[in-house]
Design a protein around this motif. Structure first.
Motif, PDB file in Angstrom:
ATOM      1  N   UNK A   4      -6.324   2.317 -12.591  1.00 42.06           N
ATOM      2  CA  UNK A   4      -6.495   3.434 -13.505  1.00 42.06           C
ATOM      3  C   UNK A   4      -6.108   3.037 -14.918  1.00 42.06           C
ATOM      4  N   UNK A   5      -4.962   2.352 -15.058  1.00 44.48           N
ATOM      5  CA  UNK A   5      -4.516   1.943 -16.385  1.00 44.48           C
ATOM      6  C   UNK A   5      -5.428   0.876 -16.970  1.00 44.48           C
ATOM      7  N   UNK A   6      -5.981   0.017 -16.107  1.00 44.17           N
ATOM      8  CA  UNK A   6      -6.899  -1.016 -16.594  1.00 44.17           C
ATOM      9  C   UNK A   6      -8.154  -0.399 -17.176  1.00 44.17           C
ATOM     10  N   UNK A   7      -8.690   0.613 -16.469  1.00 41.10           N
ATOM     11  CA  UNK A   7      -9.881   1.297 -16.967  1.00 41.10           C
ATOM     12  C   UNK A   7      -9.575   1.983 -18.292  1.00 41.10           C
ATOM     13  N   UNK A   8      -8.436   2.681 -18.330  1.00 45.75           N
ATOM     14  CA  UNK A   8      -8.051   3.381 -19.551  1.00 45.75           C
ATOM     15  C   UNK A   8      -7.903   2.408 -20.716  1.00 45.75           C
ATOM     16  N   UNK A   9      -7.299   1.263 -20.458  1.00 42.75           N
ATOM     17  CA  UNK A   9      -7.119   0.266 -21.521  1.00 42.75           C
ATOM     18  C   UNK A   9      -8.461  -0.227 -22.026  1.00 42.75           C
ATOM     19  N   UNK A  10      -9.374  -0.468 -21.083  1.00 40.26           N
ATOM     20  CA  UNK A  10     -10.691  -0.979 -21.474  1.00 40.26           C
ATOM     21  C   UNK A  10     -11.438   0.037 -22.333  1.00 40.26           C
ATOM     22  N   UNK A  11     -11.354   1.313 -21.916  1.00 35.25           N
ATOM     23  CA  UNK A  11     -12.156   2.334 -22.588  1.00 35.25           C
ATOM     24  C   UNK A  11     -11.536   2.817 -23.886  1.00 35.25           C
ATOM     25  N   UNK A  12     -10.196   2.842 -23.939  1.00 32.12           N
ATOM     26  CA  UNK A  12      -9.570   3.541 -25.044  1.00 32.12           C
ATOM     27  C   UNK A  12      -8.660   2.693 -25.927  1.00 32.12           C
ATOM     28  N   UNK A  13      -8.227   1.523 -25.450  1.00 31.27           N
ATOM     29  CA  UNK A  13      -7.264   0.766 -26.216  1.00 31.27           C
ATOM     30  C   UNK A  13      -7.826  -0.547 -26.741  1.00 31.27           C
ATOM     31  N   UNK A  14      -8.710  -1.179 -25.996  1.00 37.76           N
ATOM     32  CA  UNK A  14      -9.250  -2.449 -26.450  1.00 37.76           C
ATOM     33  C   UNK A  14     -10.072  -2.254 -27.729  1.00 37.76           C
ATOM     34  N   UNK A 113       2.262   4.535  -3.373  1.00 44.20           N
ATOM     35  CA  UNK A 113       0.988   3.932  -3.002  1.00 44.20           C
ATOM     36  C   UNK A 113       0.353   3.240  -4.192  1.00 44.20           C
ATOM     37  N   UNK A 114      -0.281   2.125  -3.913  1.00 45.22           N
ATOM     38  CA  UNK A 114      -1.006   1.385  -4.927  1.00 45.22           C
ATOM     39  C   UNK A 114      -2.024   0.471  -4.281  1.00 45.22           C
ATOM     40  N   UNK A 115      -2.483  -0.514  -5.037  1.00 50.38           N
ATOM     41  CA  UNK A 115      -3.519  -1.423  -4.542  1.00 50.38           C
ATOM     42  C   UNK A 115      -2.945  -2.773  -4.135  1.00 50.38           C
ATOM     43  N   UNK A 116      -1.610  -2.849  -4.021  1.00 53.60           N
ATOM     44  CA  UNK A 116      -0.984  -4.110  -3.629  1.00 53.60           C
ATOM     45  C   UNK A 116       0.339  -3.814  -2.917  1.00 53.60           C
ATOM     46  N   UNK A 117       0.791  -4.762  -2.123  1.00 50.25           N
ATOM     47  CA  UNK A 117       2.109  -4.692  -1.499  1.00 50.25           C
ATOM     48  C   UNK A 117       3.059  -5.541  -2.329  1.00 50.25           C
ATOM     49  N   UNK A 118       3.735  -4.895  -3.241  1.00 52.86           N
ATOM     50  CA  UNK A 118       4.578  -5.647  -4.175  1.00 52.86           C
ATOM     51  C   UNK A 118       5.591  -4.702  -4.805  1.00 52.86           C
ATOM     52  N   UNK A 148      -3.157   9.960 -10.640  1.00 53.12           N
ATOM     53  CA  UNK A 148      -4.123   9.004 -11.170  1.00 53.12           C
ATOM     54  C   UNK A 148      -4.237   7.728 -10.377  1.00 53.12           C
ATOM     55  N   UNK A 149      -3.221   7.391  -9.585  1.00 51.13           N
ATOM     56  CA  UNK A 149      -3.293   6.173  -8.791  1.00 51.13           C
ATOM     57  C   UNK A 149      -4.165   6.344  -7.549  1.00 51.13           C
ATOM     58  N   UNK A 150      -4.717   7.566  -7.357  1.00 55.62           N
ATOM     59  CA  UNK A 150      -5.639   7.759  -6.237  1.00 55.62           C
ATOM     60  C   UNK A 150      -6.839   6.822  -6.344  1.00 55.62           C
ATOM     61  N   UNK A 151      -7.244   6.475  -7.563  1.00 56.32           N
ATOM     62  CA  UNK A 151      -8.396   5.588  -7.726  1.00 56.32           C
ATOM     63  C   UNK A 151      -8.075   4.177  -7.243  1.00 56.32           C
ATOM     64  N   UNK A 152      -6.919   3.669  -7.611  1.00 57.40           N
ATOM     65  CA  UNK A 152      -6.498   2.351  -7.128  1.00 57.40           C
ATOM     66  C   UNK A 152      -6.520   2.319  -5.606  1.00 57.40           C
ATOM     67  N   UNK A 153      -5.925   3.352  -5.007  1.00 58.94           N
ATOM     68  CA  UNK A 153      -5.761   3.395  -3.551  1.00 58.94           C
ATOM     69  C   UNK A 153      -7.104   3.519  -2.845  1.00 58.94           C
ATOM     70  N   UNK A 154      -7.953   4.412  -3.314  1.00 57.97           N
ATOM     71  CA  UNK A 154      -9.217   4.665  -2.623  1.00 57.97           C
ATOM     72  C   UNK A 154     -10.190   3.498  -2.768  1.00 57.97           C
ATOM     73  N   UNK A 155     -10.176   2.833  -3.902  1.00 54.38           N
ATOM     74  CA  UNK A 155     -11.033   1.656  -4.066  1.00 54.38           C
ATOM     75  C   UNK A 155     -10.538   0.519  -3.180  1.00 54.38           C
ATOM     76  N   UNK A 156      -9.221   0.372  -3.084  1.00 57.11           N
ATOM     77  CA  UNK A 156      -8.636  -0.706  -2.295  1.00 57.11           C
ATOM     78  C   UNK A 156      -8.791  -0.492  -0.791  1.00 57.11           C
ATOM     79  N   UNK A 157      -8.810   0.761  -0.342  1.00 59.40           N
ATOM     80  CA  UNK A 157      -8.761   1.067   1.087  1.00 59.40           C
ATOM     81  C   UNK A 157     -10.143   1.023   1.708  1.00 59.40           C
ATOM     82  N   UNK A 158     -10.272   0.336   2.828  1.00 62.36           N
ATOM     83  CA  UNK A 158     -11.556   0.239   3.513  1.00 62.36           C
ATOM     84  C   UNK A 158     -11.953   1.593   4.093  1.00 62.36           C
TER      85      UNK A 158
END
Length: 269
Positions: A4-14, A113-118, A148-158
């Motif tokens: 989510x933050x990566x998308x936001x950075x690409x669209x609004x900060x870069x 919850x997130x897209x990695x185990x870390x 907002x982290x629902x996007x990370x989780x749902x994209x990552x989850x099969x």
């Protein structure tokens, strides 16, 4: 950095050029994909009035556990699942030390919850795997509000992992980004993945935010979506008509003006 933050950075900060605006026809096609469908299951409200309560299909027999990431100051949804249906809940949130109430039906862990185990993060699939001895062979319920982290989780989850849930109630955030073509394309791919195996049975705009309008299309900034797995749907024998707002819907924030789901999101053409 989460997706989510990566998308936001690409669209609004870069400093790269802003993505182009979504074509109205493309956005309408996306909205049509999410239009709720009537089923043979009546909707019931689980949880208290206001924030923390959700409309779900009355199809709980055989559901053994609820996975509920994102712990708030309330747990009325999980408490009612326990008291009415004897459904146990696994709760997770790294930002708090304990669930808001003690309940023998609750099991809590300090993870998000997130897209990695870390670090403080755990993937949804890993979380389920860690409970396999308890949940094996049973249908599950997912109630997810993780800001907002629902996007990370749902994209990552099969989709095979998601299919273990009979019912999913998910709050989606920053939906005004659907007016950006890149975001719309990502969201379309995500929802196509989910709707291959699930149907939308209810949408409730959260009145913590309002609507955004462009080219005559109104989009709620935040809404809760209830999904039901397709093998539980008898579309040939619907017992309820679609009505929005549903009589059981409640404002999330009582003092804020209500946000009604725009017709385009639920009325057939």
């Amino acid at each position: 950095m989460g997706l989510r933050k990566s998308i936001s950075k690409f669209l609004y900060e870069d400093k790269r050029p802003r993505s182009r605006v979504s074509e109205p026809d493309d956005l309408v096609e996306f909205i049509k994909m999410l239009r709720p469908k009537p089923t043979s299951h009546e909707l019931v409200r689980i949880g208290e009035e206001g924030d923390g309560g959700y409309l779900v299909p009355d199809d709980f027999q055989g559901i053994g556990f609820c996975f509920s990431p994102g712990v708030s100051v309330k747990a009325s949804f999980e408490e009612e699942l326990a008291s009415r249906y004897s459904i146990k809940s696994f709760l997770a949130d790294a930002s708090v030390e304990n669930p808001p109430v003690l309940n023998e039906f609750f099991s809590f862990e300090k993870k998000s919850l997130g897209s990695r185990d870390e670090g403080d993060f755990i993937r949804l699939e890993s979380w389920l795997n860690s409970k396999e001895e308890q949940i094996s062979g049973q249908d599950l319920l997912l109630q997810m509000d993780i800001e907002g982290f629902e996007y990370d989780v749902l994209i990552d989850t099969s989709i095979e992992t998601l299919k273990r849930f009979r019912i999913m109630v998910i709050e989606f955030h920053t939906l005004q980004m659907l007016f950006e073509s890149y975001t719309l394309r990502l969201m379309k791919a995500l929802m196509e993945k989910i709707t291959r195996e699930f149907v939308v049975v209810h949408i409730h705009p959260n009145n913590c935010k309002g609507l955004v309008e462009r080219n005559g299309i109104h989009v709620p900034k935040v809404f809760e979506v209830t999904f039901l797995r397709k093998d539980r749907v008898d579309a040939s024998n619907p017992t309820r008509e679609l009505v929005f707002p549903h009589p059981l819907d409640e404002k999330n924030i009582p003092e804020n003006p209500d946000v009604v789901l725009p017709d385009i999101w639920w009325k057939e053409d």
